[in-house]
Design a protein around this motif. Sequence first.
Motif, PDB file in Angstrom:
ATOM      1  N   PHE A   1      -2.772  74.167  16.094  1.00  0.00           N
ATOM      2  CA  PHE A   1      -3.389  75.295  16.781  1.00  0.00           C
ATOM      3  C   PHE A   1      -3.375  75.136  18.293  1.00  0.00           C
ATOM      4  CE2 PHE A   1      -4.319  76.647  12.693  1.00  0.00           C
ATOM      5  CZ  PHE A   1      -5.008  77.849  12.671  1.00  0.00           C
ATOM      6  N   CYS A   2      -2.898  74.001  18.778  1.00  0.00           N
ATOM      7  CA  CYS A   2      -2.702  73.819  20.215  1.00  0.00           C
ATOM      8  C   CYS A   2      -1.286  74.222  20.633  1.00  0.00           C
ATOM      9  CB  CYS A   2      -2.965  72.367  20.617  1.00  0.00           C
ATOM     10  SG  CYS A   2      -4.703  71.892  20.508  1.00  0.00           S
ATOM     11  N   ARG A   3      -0.560  74.786  19.693  1.00  0.00           N
ATOM     12  CA  ARG A   3       0.786  75.273  19.957  1.00  0.00           C
ATOM     13  C   ARG A   3       0.925  76.683  19.384  1.00  0.00           C
ATOM     14  NH1 ARG A   3       4.969  70.774  17.924  1.00  0.00           N
ATOM     15  NH2 ARG A   3       6.396  72.244  18.956  1.00  0.00           N
ATOM     16  N   ASN A   4       2.044  77.314  19.704  1.00  0.00           N
ATOM     17  CA  ASN A   4       2.343  78.623  19.141  1.00  0.00           C
ATOM     18  C   ASN A   4       2.616  78.461  17.651  1.00  0.00           C
ATOM     19  OD1 ASN A   4       3.022  81.298  18.872  1.00  0.00           O
ATOM     20  ND2 ASN A   4       5.037  81.097  19.809  1.00  0.00           N
ATOM     21  N   LEU A   5       1.832  79.144  16.823  1.00  0.00           N
ATOM     22  CA  LEU A   5       1.912  79.004  15.367  1.00  0.00           C
ATOM     23  C   LEU A   5       2.927  79.977  14.763  1.00  0.00           C
ATOM     24  CD1 LEU A   5      -1.911  78.803  14.689  1.00  0.00           C
ATOM     25  CD2 LEU A   5      -0.292  76.960  14.230  1.00  0.00           C
ATOM     26  N   PRO A   6       3.317  79.722  13.513  1.00  0.00           N
ATOM     27  CA  PRO A   6       4.163  80.701  12.815  1.00  0.00           C
ATOM     28  C   PRO A   6       3.417  82.013  12.573  1.00  0.00           C
ATOM     29  CG  PRO A   6       4.230  78.565  11.718  1.00  0.00           C
ATOM     30  CD  PRO A   6       3.112  78.504  12.713  1.00  0.00           C
ATOM     31  N   VAL A   7       4.166  83.046  12.331  1.00  0.00           N
ATOM     32  CA  VAL A   7       3.597  84.332  11.941  1.00  0.00           C
ATOM     33  C   VAL A   7       2.941  84.190  10.571  1.00  0.00           C
ATOM     34  CG1 VAL A   7       4.165  86.721  11.347  1.00  0.00           C
ATOM     35  CG2 VAL A   7       5.342  85.588  13.250  1.00  0.00           C
ATOM     36  N   THR A   8       1.811  84.865  10.363  1.00  0.00           N
ATOM     37  CA  THR A   8       1.227  84.930   9.022  1.00  0.00           C
ATOM     38  C   THR A   8       1.119  86.390   8.604  1.00  0.00           C
ATOM     39  OG1 THR A   8      -1.054  85.022   9.823  1.00  0.00           O
ATOM     40  CG2 THR A   8      -0.160  82.852   9.326  1.00  0.00           C
ATOM     41  N   LEU A   9       1.179  86.632   7.314  1.00  0.00           N
ATOM     42  CA  LEU A   9       1.157  88.001   6.809  1.00  0.00           C
ATOM     43  C   LEU A   9      -0.238  88.479   6.452  1.00  0.00           C
ATOM     44  CD1 LEU A   9       4.409  87.816   4.693  1.00  0.00           C
ATOM     45  CD2 LEU A   9       4.079  89.050   6.827  1.00  0.00           C
ATOM     46  N   ASN A  10      -1.194  87.560   6.336  1.00  0.00           N
ATOM     47  CA  ASN A  10      -2.580  87.987   6.145  1.00  0.00           C
ATOM     48  C   ASN A  10      -3.527  86.916   6.674  1.00  0.00           C
ATOM     49  OD1 ASN A  10      -3.160  86.060   4.011  1.00  0.00           O
ATOM     50  ND2 ASN A  10      -2.008  87.400   2.629  1.00  0.00           N
ATOM     51  N   VAL A  11      -4.770  87.315   6.873  1.00  0.00           N
ATOM     52  CA  VAL A  11      -5.733  86.446   7.530  1.00  0.00           C
ATOM     53  C   VAL A  11      -6.120  85.250   6.658  1.00  0.00           C
ATOM     54  CG1 VAL A  11      -7.800  87.661   6.744  1.00  0.00           C
ATOM     55  CG2 VAL A  11      -7.827  86.494   8.952  1.00  0.00           C
TER      56      VAL A  11
END
Length: 259
Positions: free
Chosen positions: A158-168
């Motif tokens: 979470f200190c970096r750019n994360l992958p895309v997620t499709l839901n919360v």
Amino acid sequence: MDKFDALFNFNIKILNALSMCVSVPRYFRYSSTVLSKNKNMIKYKSSDTLYVLGLGPSLRNVDLSILQDGDIICANRFYKFSNSDKCCPRFYCLMDNEYFVGNAVNDFLKAYQQFPETQFLLNGKYKKEIEKLIESKNNIFYVYGWSGMLKKRSKIDFCRNLPVTLNVVCRMIEAGIYMGYKKIILLGCDFNSFAMQQEKHCYDDKDDGVKWKLSYELFCYSFAAKEHEILDHIAKNKNITIFNATEGSLIDAYRRVSI
């Protein structure tokens, strides 16, 4: 590999390529200083067990007061759930744009007011808008997720750019993995809205008709289901076990248990 499996994997590659293209210009919209603060999320972890609360109707059957042996992360309109006063979530996750620039801004503000001691994980894309809405920011962590689709080799940092997620729900599971919880337990994650003629949640609300055509919703659900399979793989490699304790849930990626 049959032709449908090949087509499915091809779609994933296309989505990954598109999301990576979008991530390049967005990369310059956040700073390493903002992201580095996210290492402090771990300070608020008080247990080795994390309960991930979705908002499916099945959550009505769960006595939240018995979840005292672990931390709780919830999302979206959880504050509207009639039993929300029986627990104090450790973390609250809001990612959809509607909570910051759409029709649900008041939902974000009400959730923030109702749980002042909770740590909020918010979509960093709307950092400027969020800072105009609230004064105190000590319990805010901004999350950025533009680095392509989730893969088995993805680093959940979470200190970096994360992958895309499709839901919360997937983002909440990622938070649990990042903070090093040994057990992550899903509740209220029914994963079956495509089988209903009205949107149903654990909280009382007006019955809204379905937002999407069934064909489109099933298409999206297929990628979300794949995402859960990948999260299970990543978790196991970190000696983390994800359990699905949701009554009647259609998520089949995790070991089913009952509480």
